[in-house]
Motif scaffolding. Structure first.
Motif, PDB file in Angstrom:
ATOM      1  N   UNK A  25       0.828  -1.202   0.000  1.00 58.33           N
ATOM      2  CA  UNK A  25       0.000   0.000   0.000  1.00 58.33           C
ATOM      3  C   UNK A  25       0.867   1.259   0.000  1.00 58.33           C
ATOM      4  N   UNK A  26       1.907   1.257   0.810  1.00 64.46           N
ATOM      5  CA  UNK A  26       2.818   2.411   0.857  1.00 64.46           C
ATOM      6  C   UNK A  26       3.486   2.622  -0.503  1.00 64.46           C
ATOM      7  N   UNK A  27       3.947   1.537  -1.112  1.00 62.60           N
ATOM      8  CA  UNK A  27       4.617   1.638  -2.413  1.00 62.60           C
ATOM      9  C   UNK A  27       3.668   2.164  -3.489  1.00 62.60           C
ATOM     10  N   UNK A  28       2.468   1.577  -3.561  1.00 64.09           N
ATOM     11  CA  UNK A  28       1.500   1.997  -4.577  1.00 64.09           C
ATOM     12  C   UNK A  28       1.075   3.447  -4.357  1.00 64.09           C
ATOM     13  N   UNK A  29       0.857   3.806  -3.113  1.00 62.21           N
ATOM     14  CA  UNK A  29       0.453   5.169  -2.803  1.00 62.21           C
ATOM     15  C   UNK A  29       1.543   6.158  -3.205  1.00 62.21           C
ATOM     16  N   UNK A  30       2.796   5.849  -2.846  1.00 60.39           N
ATOM     17  CA  UNK A  30       3.914   6.723  -3.206  1.00 60.39           C
ATOM     18  C   UNK A  30       4.039   6.845  -4.720  1.00 60.39           C
ATOM     19  N   UNK A  31       3.868   5.735  -5.440  1.00 62.34           N
ATOM     20  CA  UNK A  31       3.921   5.769  -6.898  1.00 62.34           C
ATOM     21  C   UNK A  31       2.826   6.673  -7.460  1.00 62.34           C
ATOM     22  N   UNK A  32       1.639   6.569  -6.902  1.00 67.66           N
ATOM     23  CA  UNK A  32       0.522   7.405  -7.359  1.00 67.66           C
ATOM     24  C   UNK A  32       0.824   8.885  -7.169  1.00 67.66           C
ATOM     25  N   UNK A  33       1.342   9.228  -6.007  1.00 66.52           N
ATOM     26  CA  UNK A  33       1.642  10.634  -5.715  1.00 66.52           C
ATOM     27  C   UNK A  33       2.743  11.149  -6.633  1.00 66.52           C
ATOM     28  N   UNK A  34       3.761  10.330  -6.869  1.00 66.15           N
ATOM     29  CA  UNK A  34       4.855  10.733  -7.752  1.00 66.15           C
ATOM     30  C   UNK A  34       4.344  10.983  -9.166  1.00 66.15           C
ATOM     31  N   UNK A  35       3.557  10.043  -9.695  1.00 63.92           N
ATOM     32  CA  UNK A  35       3.013  10.173 -11.045  1.00 63.92           C
ATOM     33  C   UNK A  35       2.080  11.379 -11.130  1.00 63.92           C
ATOM     34  N   UNK A  36       1.215  11.522 -10.134  1.00 68.66           N
ATOM     35  CA  UNK A  36       0.269  12.637 -10.143  1.00 68.66           C
ATOM     36  C   UNK A  36       0.983  13.977 -10.054  1.00 68.66           C
ATOM     37  N   UNK A  37       1.962  14.072  -9.168  1.00 70.37           N
ATOM     38  CA  UNK A  37       2.700  15.318  -8.999  1.00 70.37           C
ATOM     39  C   UNK A  37       3.430  15.698 -10.279  1.00 70.37           C
ATOM     40  N   UNK A  38       4.034  14.702 -10.926  1.00 72.77           N
ATOM     41  CA  UNK A  38       4.745  14.955 -12.174  1.00 72.77           C
ATOM     42  C   UNK A  38       3.785  15.371 -13.285  1.00 72.77           C
ATOM     43  N   UNK A  39       2.626  14.734 -13.328  1.00 65.68           N
ATOM     44  CA  UNK A  39       1.658  15.017 -14.395  1.00 65.68           C
ATOM     45  C   UNK A  39       1.057  16.406 -14.257  1.00 65.68           C
TER      46      UNK A  39
END
Length: 261
Positions: A25-39
């Motif tokens: 959950x931590x990994x997926x959440x961090x990935x989501x935030x990284x992708x969203x922030x970059x986008x």
């Protein structure tokens, strides 16, 4: 009953899969935030006004700035799936070993086991929503430009509504897994519910009966519209979740009582 609940909690916390689920959950959440922030930092970032979307997303087409934005967009949705998969496996393991007979041999053993599993589901919902807020706060400050924290009353409303929604979802997982004694059944219906796959079929059925408006009170519809969740809708979401939680418990208890007779 209390001893069984404590034993189930102890077994859950000591389980390697419990901690693995949290790490995923931590990994997926961090990935989501990284992708969203970059986008959303790109100048050509497209913003949509759609209110209902089906499925689970790595990125969404609207800017996420506040604490509640990230919790509702990524925390609740992915917690329901990842934590729900663990919970289905956790509940099913009782039926996959001979130890379940020890519960059933006791007076009201099946009922006590049901209550203990529901307690675990509620505990898992609490852990998931708290972890979502902690991750949103930490990652938001580190990665998101212009990140802000919502007013305390909105945070409390959203946290409580999210907790109730996850509690209803995990109660459903416990119900299906216990009835069919299969983690596969629990995982499949969990994905169907959280992804909104059932909504088109449910809409056809309700439209045929001229009660299509009732679709708005389904849990799948709440997940489909969670991206545009507003704290002012917390009471409605909370009441819908409580009603479904009670319904799933009634169904589950009826099955358990029938199995005891």
């Amino acid at each position: 009953m209390l001893n069984l609940i404590r034993a189930k909690f102890k077994t859950m916390i000591k389980s390697n899969t419990f901690w693995l689920a949290l790490l995923v959950l931590i990994f997926v959440f961090a990935l989501c935030v990284i992708v969203q922030s970059s986008s959303q930092s790109d100048s050509d970032f497209a913003i949509s006004n759609d209110t209902v979307k089906f499925g689970l997303y790595i990125a969404v087409d609207r800017k996420l700035i506040t604490l509640n934005d990230f919790v509702t967009s990524f925390g609740i949705t992915f917690s329901s799936l990842i934590s729900g998969v663990f919970l289905a496996s956790f509940v099913a393991q009782d039926y996959n070993c001979g130890y379940i007979k020890n519960y059933f041999s006791l007076m009201k053993g099946r009922r006590n086991l049901w209550v203990a599993n529901i307690a675990c589901a509620i505990f898992m919902a609490f852990i998931s929503i708290v972890l979502s807020y902690v991750l949103s706060l930490v990652l938001g400050y580190i990665l998101v430009a212009g990140f802000s924290i919502d007013p305390p009353n909105q945070i409390i409303k959203t946290m409580f509504a999210g907790f109730l929604l996850l509690s209803a979802t995990f109660t459903f997982v416990v119900c299906i897994t216990s009835i069919f004694r299969s983690k596969v059944a629990g995982i499949v219906v969990l994905f169907i519910l959280a992804s909104g796959m059932i909504l088109p079929f449910l809409e056809i059925i309700l439209s045929t009966a001229n009660i299509s408006n009732l679709i708005e009170y389904s849990l799948s519809y709440q997940y489909a519209g969670i991206l545009m969740f507003n704290a002012d809708d917390a009471v409605k979401l909370g009441m819908i979740s409580v009603i479904w939680t009670l319904l799933y418990n009634i169904i589950g208890c009826m099955v358990v009582i029938r199995q005891e007779t």
